[in-house]
Design a protein around this motif. Structure first.
Motif, PDB file in Angstrom:
ATOM      1  N   ALA A 126      90.404 -46.851 -82.682  1.00 49.00           N
ATOM      2  CA  ALA A 126      91.252 -47.156 -81.522  1.00 49.00           C
ATOM      3  C   ALA A 126      90.951 -48.540 -80.969  1.00 49.00           C
ATOM      4  O   ALA A 126      91.870 -49.281 -80.583  1.00 49.00           O
ATOM      5  CB  ALA A 126      91.056 -46.092 -80.438  1.00 49.00           C
ATOM      6  N   GLU A 127      89.680 -48.914 -80.954  1.00 52.60           N
ATOM      7  CA  GLU A 127      89.301 -50.227 -80.437  1.00 52.60           C
ATOM      8  C   GLU A 127      89.839 -51.341 -81.340  1.00 52.60           C
ATOM      9  O   GLU A 127      90.358 -52.355 -80.847  1.00 52.60           O
ATOM     10  CB  GLU A 127      87.774 -50.328 -80.335  1.00 52.60           C
ATOM     11  N   ARG A 128      89.731 -51.160 -82.654  1.00 53.52           N
ATOM     12  CA  ARG A 128      90.244 -52.185 -83.579  1.00 53.52           C
ATOM     13  C   ARG A 128      91.758 -52.339 -83.449  1.00 53.52           C
ATOM     14  O   ARG A 128      92.281 -53.455 -83.469  1.00 53.52           O
ATOM     15  CB  ARG A 128      89.886 -51.820 -85.019  1.00 53.52           C
ATOM     16  N   VAL A 129      92.445 -51.207 -83.316  1.00 58.05           N
ATOM     17  CA  VAL A 129      93.907 -51.254 -83.175  1.00 58.05           C
ATOM     18  C   VAL A 129      94.284 -51.949 -81.865  1.00 58.05           C
ATOM     19  O   VAL A 129      95.165 -52.818 -81.840  1.00 58.05           O
ATOM     20  CB  VAL A 129      94.502 -49.833 -83.229  1.00 58.05           C
ATOM     21  N   SER A 130      93.616 -51.582 -80.789  1.00 55.64           N
ATOM     22  CA  SER A 130      93.951 -52.133 -79.472  1.00 55.64           C
ATOM     23  C   SER A 130      93.691 -53.635 -79.390  1.00 55.64           C
ATOM     24  O   SER A 130      94.380 -54.348 -78.654  1.00 55.64           O
ATOM     25  CB  SER A 130      93.150 -51.404 -78.388  1.00 55.64           C
ATOM     26  N   ASP A 131      92.712 -54.116 -80.156  1.00 52.06           N
ATOM     27  CA  ASP A 131      92.337 -55.531 -80.103  1.00 52.06           C
ATOM     28  C   ASP A 131      93.049 -56.375 -81.166  1.00 52.06           C
ATOM     29  O   ASP A 131      92.928 -57.604 -81.153  1.00 52.06           O
ATOM     30  CB  ASP A 131      90.826 -55.692 -80.293  1.00 52.06           C
ATOM     31  N   MET A 132      93.781 -55.733 -82.069  1.00 51.95           N
ATOM     32  CA  MET A 132      94.279 -56.433 -83.251  1.00 51.95           C
ATOM     33  C   MET A 132      95.175 -57.622 -82.920  1.00 51.95           C
ATOM     34  O   MET A 132      94.999 -58.726 -83.443  1.00 51.95           O
ATOM     35  CB  MET A 132      95.014 -55.467 -84.183  1.00 51.95           C
ATOM     36  N   THR A 133      96.172 -57.420 -82.059  1.00 52.63           N
ATOM     37  CA  THR A 133      97.098 -58.518 -81.787  1.00 52.63           C
ATOM     38  C   THR A 133      96.390 -59.681 -81.088  1.00 52.63           C
ATOM     39  O   THR A 133      96.646 -60.850 -81.407  1.00 52.63           O
ATOM     40  CB  THR A 133      98.285 -58.034 -80.926  1.00 52.63           C
ATOM     41  N   GLY A 151     114.136 -55.238 -91.332  1.00 49.41           N
ATOM     42  CA  GLY A 151     112.703 -55.378 -91.556  1.00 49.41           C
ATOM     43  C   GLY A 151     111.836 -54.880 -90.418  1.00 49.41           C
ATOM     44  O   GLY A 151     110.614 -54.759 -90.566  1.00 49.41           O
ATOM     45  N   TRP A 152     112.442 -54.580 -89.262  1.00 54.42           N
ATOM     46  CA  TRP A 152     111.681 -54.081 -88.103  1.00 54.42           C
ATOM     47  C   TRP A 152     111.247 -52.656 -88.420  1.00 54.42           C
ATOM     48  O   TRP A 152     112.062 -51.736 -88.514  1.00 54.42           O
ATOM     49  CB  TRP A 152     112.545 -54.135 -86.866  1.00 54.42           C
ATOM     50  N   THR A 153     109.951 -52.472 -88.605  1.00 56.95           N
ATOM     51  CA  THR A 153     109.415 -51.251 -89.196  1.00 56.95           C
ATOM     52  C   THR A 153     108.379 -50.603 -88.300  1.00 56.95           C
ATOM     53  O   THR A 153     107.522 -51.288 -87.731  1.00 56.95           O
ATOM     54  CB  THR A 153     108.760 -51.572 -90.559  1.00 56.95           C
ATOM     55  N   MET A 154     108.442 -49.283 -88.192  1.00 58.94           N
ATOM     56  CA  MET A 154     107.383 -48.553 -87.497  1.00 58.94           C
ATOM     57  C   MET A 154     106.255 -48.302 -88.486  1.00 58.94           C
ATOM     58  O   MET A 154     106.474 -47.787 -89.584  1.00 58.94           O
ATOM     59  CB  MET A 154     107.885 -47.215 -86.964  1.00 58.94           C
ATOM     60  N   VAL A 155     105.040 -48.667 -88.104  1.00 60.38           N
ATOM     61  CA  VAL A 155     103.854 -48.447 -88.920  1.00 60.38           C
ATOM     62  C   VAL A 155     103.002 -47.394 -88.236  1.00 60.38           C
ATOM     63  O   VAL A 155     102.671 -47.531 -87.052  1.00 60.38           O
ATOM     64  CB  VAL A 155     103.054 -49.753 -89.105  1.00 60.38           C
ATOM     65  N   TYR A 156     102.677 -46.340 -88.971  1.00 63.80           N
ATOM     66  CA  TYR A 156     101.944 -45.218 -88.377  1.00 63.80           C
ATOM     67  C   TYR A 156     100.548 -45.629 -87.907  1.00 63.80           C
ATOM     68  O   TYR A 156      99.925 -46.552 -88.445  1.00 63.80           O
ATOM     69  CB  TYR A 156     101.811 -44.079 -89.383  1.00 63.80           C
ATOM     70  N   ALA A 157     100.050 -44.896 -86.932  1.00 64.18           N
ATOM     71  CA  ALA A 157      98.711 -45.132 -86.405  1.00 64.18           C
ATOM     72  C   ALA A 157      97.666 -44.852 -87.485  1.00 64.18           C
ATOM     73  O   ALA A 157      97.715 -43.810 -88.142  1.00 64.18           O
ATOM     74  CB  ALA A 157      98.460 -44.237 -85.194  1.00 64.18           C
ATOM     75  N   PRO A 158      96.739 -45.774 -87.688  1.00 69.39           N
ATOM     76  CA  PRO A 158      95.677 -45.523 -88.669  1.00 69.39           C
ATOM     77  C   PRO A 158      94.660 -44.515 -88.139  1.00 69.39           C
ATOM     78  O   PRO A 158      94.449 -44.412 -86.933  1.00 69.39           O
ATOM     79  CB  PRO A 158      95.046 -46.900 -88.860  1.00 69.39           C
ATOM     80  N   ARG A 159      94.041 -43.799 -89.077  1.00 68.07           N
ATOM     81  CA  ARG A 159      93.060 -42.777 -88.697  1.00 68.07           C
ATOM     82  C   ARG A 159      91.643 -43.154 -89.093  1.00 68.07           C
ATOM     83  O   ARG A 159      90.674 -42.617 -88.546  1.00 68.07           O
ATOM     84  CB  ARG A 159      93.417 -41.449 -89.373  1.00 68.07           C
ATOM     85  N   THR A 160      91.506 -44.038 -90.070  1.00 72.15           N
ATOM     86  CA  THR A 160      90.189 -44.429 -90.590  1.00 72.15           C
ATOM     87  C   THR A 160      90.098 -45.951 -90.646  1.00 72.15           C
ATOM     88  O   THR A 160      91.108 -46.656 -90.559  1.00 72.15           O
ATOM     89  CB  THR A 160      89.979 -43.871 -92.009  1.00 72.15           C
TER      90      THR A 160
END
Length: 265
Positions: A138-145, A233-242
């Motif tokens: 969750a931290e990596r996803v939240s900080d990615m952008t 091309g506007w695509t939904m990318v699922y939430a990563p789990r690992t």
């Protein structure tokens, strides 16, 4: 939310008891009961819609009805087509044109695709249970952008997402880039937005080339956007789990950066 549900339940029970105390006929009672249930469902759905993020629409009843009309119109369209517009069907996406993802090096996403919230807009998945997500994801996803914006500050800006109504940060390609995709210069909906994530459940929307979007959908990492007015091309990318899944999502976002900015990172 619990207080809201309790209030709805109390009004509903009071209404039902009133009907039972003064029944005129079965038809009237059944109709009134159906209306009461519908009202309770609408109120609950409204608050659920706000909780998941409204996709840039004002979190008001007027905004909710606007999204509901889109939802109903999509259902009607589906019925008229005598079939479902399956957003995980990649056959409508072209495999030709620019590619920044190598399909042979993108693994098939493991497990079932996540369940999506029933509303057409905003496009969201049902959040995973906390024990289904590795620590640190969750931290990596939240900080990615923010990390990408800082790392590639010469080509990217970090600012509130226009497509999310400013409720999440997004990375944008700089308008001054000589390599900027011509589509981004003309697109009035996406402008130069590349990607944002959804804090409620950690999924993403990423602007990819059509060929890369096809790879993402076919490999199980995401699905098409439901609105025909938005670039394919506007695509939904699922939430990563690992952590390895976060690595793949980062590669997908980098492909979006390359497509919109014209710079491979």
């Amino acid at each position: 939310m619990a207080a809201i549900s309790s209030t709805i339940s109390a009004y509903y029970n009071k209404f039902v008891n009133t009907i039972k105390a003064r029944p005129r006929n079965a038809a009237i009672t059944s109709t009134a009961l159906a209306l009461a249930i519908s009202l309770a469902w609408v109120v609950q759905d409204f608050h659920d819609w706000k909780a998941f993020g409204t996709g840039g629409t004002p979190p008001t009843w007027a905004g909710y009805w606007r999204m509901t009309k889109i939802r109903v119109n999509r259902r009607i369209h589906t019925l008229l087509q005598l079939g479902k517009d399956d957003l995980i069907d990649a056959s409508t996406l072209s495999a030709s044109g620019p590619k920044y993802l190598d399909p042979d090096n993108i693994p098939v996403r493991g497990g079932k695709r996540p369940q999506l919230v029933s509303r057409t807009m905003p496009q969201r998945q049902v959040p995973y249970k906390s024990d289904a997500i590795e620590p640190g994801v969750a931290e990596r996803v939240s900080d990615m952008t923010a990390i990408f914006a800082a790392r590639y500050s010469d080509i990217l800006d970090l600012k509130p997402s226009k497509t999310e109504g400013g409720s999440a940060d997004a990375i944008y390609a700089k308008l001054s880039l000589p390599t900027l995709n011509e589509r981004a210069k003309r697109d009035r909906i996406l402008t130069t937005e590349i990607a944002h994530h959804h804090p409620s459940e950690l999924s993403f929307h990423v602007w990819l080339s059509e060929a890369d979007a096809k790879t993402v959908v076919e490999k199980g990492w995401g699905q098409r956007f439901p609105m025909a007015s938005v670039d394919k091309g506007w695509t939904m990318v699922y939430a990563p789990r690992t952590m390895p899944e976060v690595d793949v999502v980062e590669r997908i976002v980098k492909a979006g950066i390359a497509w919109v900015s014209g710079v491979v990172v």
